[in-house]
Motif scaffolding. Sequence first.
Motif, PDB file in Angstrom:
ATOM      1  N   PRO A 152      -4.397   8.025  -7.364  1.00 39.02           N
ATOM      2  CA  PRO A 152      -5.592   7.467  -6.725  1.00 39.02           C
ATOM      3  C   PRO A 152      -5.287   6.341  -5.750  1.00 39.02           C
ATOM      4  O   PRO A 152      -6.015   6.141  -4.777  1.00 39.02           O
ATOM      5  CB  PRO A 152      -6.427   6.963  -7.911  1.00 39.02           C
ATOM      6  N   ARG A 153      -4.186   5.608  -5.974  1.00 37.64           N
ATOM      7  CA  ARG A 153      -3.845   4.517  -5.060  1.00 37.64           C
ATOM      8  C   ARG A 153      -3.498   5.031  -3.670  1.00 37.64           C
ATOM      9  O   ARG A 153      -3.551   4.288  -2.688  1.00 37.64           O
ATOM     10  CB  ARG A 153      -2.667   3.721  -5.605  1.00 37.64           C
ATOM     11  N   ALA A 154      -3.119   6.298  -3.597  1.00 39.08           N
ATOM     12  CA  ALA A 154      -2.743   6.862  -2.294  1.00 39.08           C
ATOM     13  C   ALA A 154      -3.943   6.992  -1.372  1.00 39.08           C
ATOM     14  O   ALA A 154      -3.798   7.191  -0.177  1.00 39.08           O
ATOM     15  CB  ALA A 154      -2.099   8.226  -2.482  1.00 39.08           C
ATOM     16  N   HIS A 155      -5.134   6.874  -1.949  1.00 41.09           N
ATOM     17  CA  HIS A 155      -6.351   6.996  -1.141  1.00 41.09           C
ATOM     18  C   HIS A 155      -7.235   5.787  -1.390  1.00 41.09           C
ATOM     19  O   HIS A 155      -8.390   5.883  -1.761  1.00 41.09           O
ATOM     20  CB  HIS A 155      -7.069   8.309  -1.467  1.00 41.09           C
ATOM     21  N   SER A 156      -6.631   4.612  -1.169  1.00 42.31           N
ATOM     22  CA  SER A 156      -7.318   3.361  -1.439  1.00 42.31           C
ATOM     23  C   SER A 156      -8.056   2.838  -0.214  1.00 42.31           C
ATOM     24  O   SER A 156      -8.408   1.685  -0.147  1.00 42.31           O
ATOM     25  CB  SER A 156      -6.298   2.320  -1.923  1.00 42.31           C
ATOM     26  N   ARG A 157      -8.287   3.702   0.765  1.00 45.21           N
ATOM     27  CA  ARG A 157      -9.007   3.296   1.975  1.00 45.21           C
ATOM     28  C   ARG A 157     -10.091   4.322   2.298  1.00 45.21           C
ATOM     29  O   ARG A 157     -10.086   4.913   3.385  1.00 45.21           O
ATOM     30  CB  ARG A 157      -8.032   3.132   3.144  1.00 45.21           C
ATOM     31  N   PRO A 158     -11.047   4.540   1.378  1.00 40.84           N
ATOM     32  CA  PRO A 158     -12.030   5.607   1.575  1.00 40.84           C
ATOM     33  C   PRO A 158     -12.880   5.448   2.828  1.00 40.84           C
ATOM     34  O   PRO A 158     -13.166   6.436   3.509  1.00 40.84           O
ATOM     35  CB  PRO A 158     -12.890   5.544   0.303  1.00 40.84           C
ATOM     36  N   ASN A 159     -13.304   4.216   3.150  1.00 41.97           N
ATOM     37  CA  ASN A 159     -14.137   4.031   4.342  1.00 41.97           C
ATOM     38  C   ASN A 159     -13.361   4.327   5.618  1.00 41.97           C
ATOM     39  O   ASN A 159     -13.887   4.945   6.551  1.00 41.97           O
ATOM     40  CB  ASN A 159     -14.701   2.599   4.363  1.00 41.97           C
ATOM     41  N   ASP A 160     -12.103   3.886   5.653  1.00 40.90           N
ATOM     42  CA  ASP A 160     -11.267   4.187   6.820  1.00 40.90           C
ATOM     43  C   ASP A 160     -11.065   5.693   6.958  1.00 40.90           C
ATOM     44  O   ASP A 160     -11.128   6.247   8.063  1.00 40.90           O
ATOM     45  CB  ASP A 160      -9.900   3.506   6.692  1.00 40.90           C
TER      46      ASP A 160
END
Length: 225
Positions: free
Chosen positions: A177-185
């Motif tokens: 899950p840390r690999a996608h820690s920029r959901p808004n971007d």
Amino acid sequence: MDTVIPPVSEVKEHTKSASLTEYLIEAIVNGEIEPGSKISEPELAKRFSVSRGPLREAIMRVEGLGLIERIPHVGARVTTFSQKKLIDLYAVREALEGMAARLAARNMTDEAIAALEQVLSTHSEHINQSEGQSYFHQYGDFDFHYCIIKASGNAQLIALLCDELYHLLRMYRYQSPRAHSRPNDALNEHLFIFQAIKNRDEELAEMLMRRHISSSRKLIEQQIP
């Protein structure tokens, strides 16, 4: 020439193997069968109450997707990710998905574009509901990247990305899950890619997709020792 119809027993075995393949894929992707776990045919045959024939066929199919690897003197194990393996995977993905975005801008039907816009709307709602803590990842038609690849219209590209690489990427996304820690971007980048496709701007669509995947690759480089 007369059509040869296989015996009912063979059809049942094939159907059983297909079902086992789907189960093994999902169990590995979501971590139910953990990375590095040994694949034991006797244990799985007992667990599913199946004969070794369809099980062996299912394991071979999953191995063909890269989710299982055979290690000399060790045997079959669930794939584990190293930084190098992921960087290599994302380098291939950057090139191929960039091409897919270019082709989608050329070939995507208006109906498919409307459907993709609805997918992004669903993703936006999820991000709002989770207060920007996670991105919406789903299998198949609800996956933004999957929809674009399918819309490219290139059978070879679809086979490479949707059959050979897709489940490996799902496995990594699901279990890291840390690999996608920029959901808004990520959502904003998806919206820009979508707009380029909608405007039929092939060059811009490819550039934005490559840049988007490159950003994910850089995150991996930072997070995995």
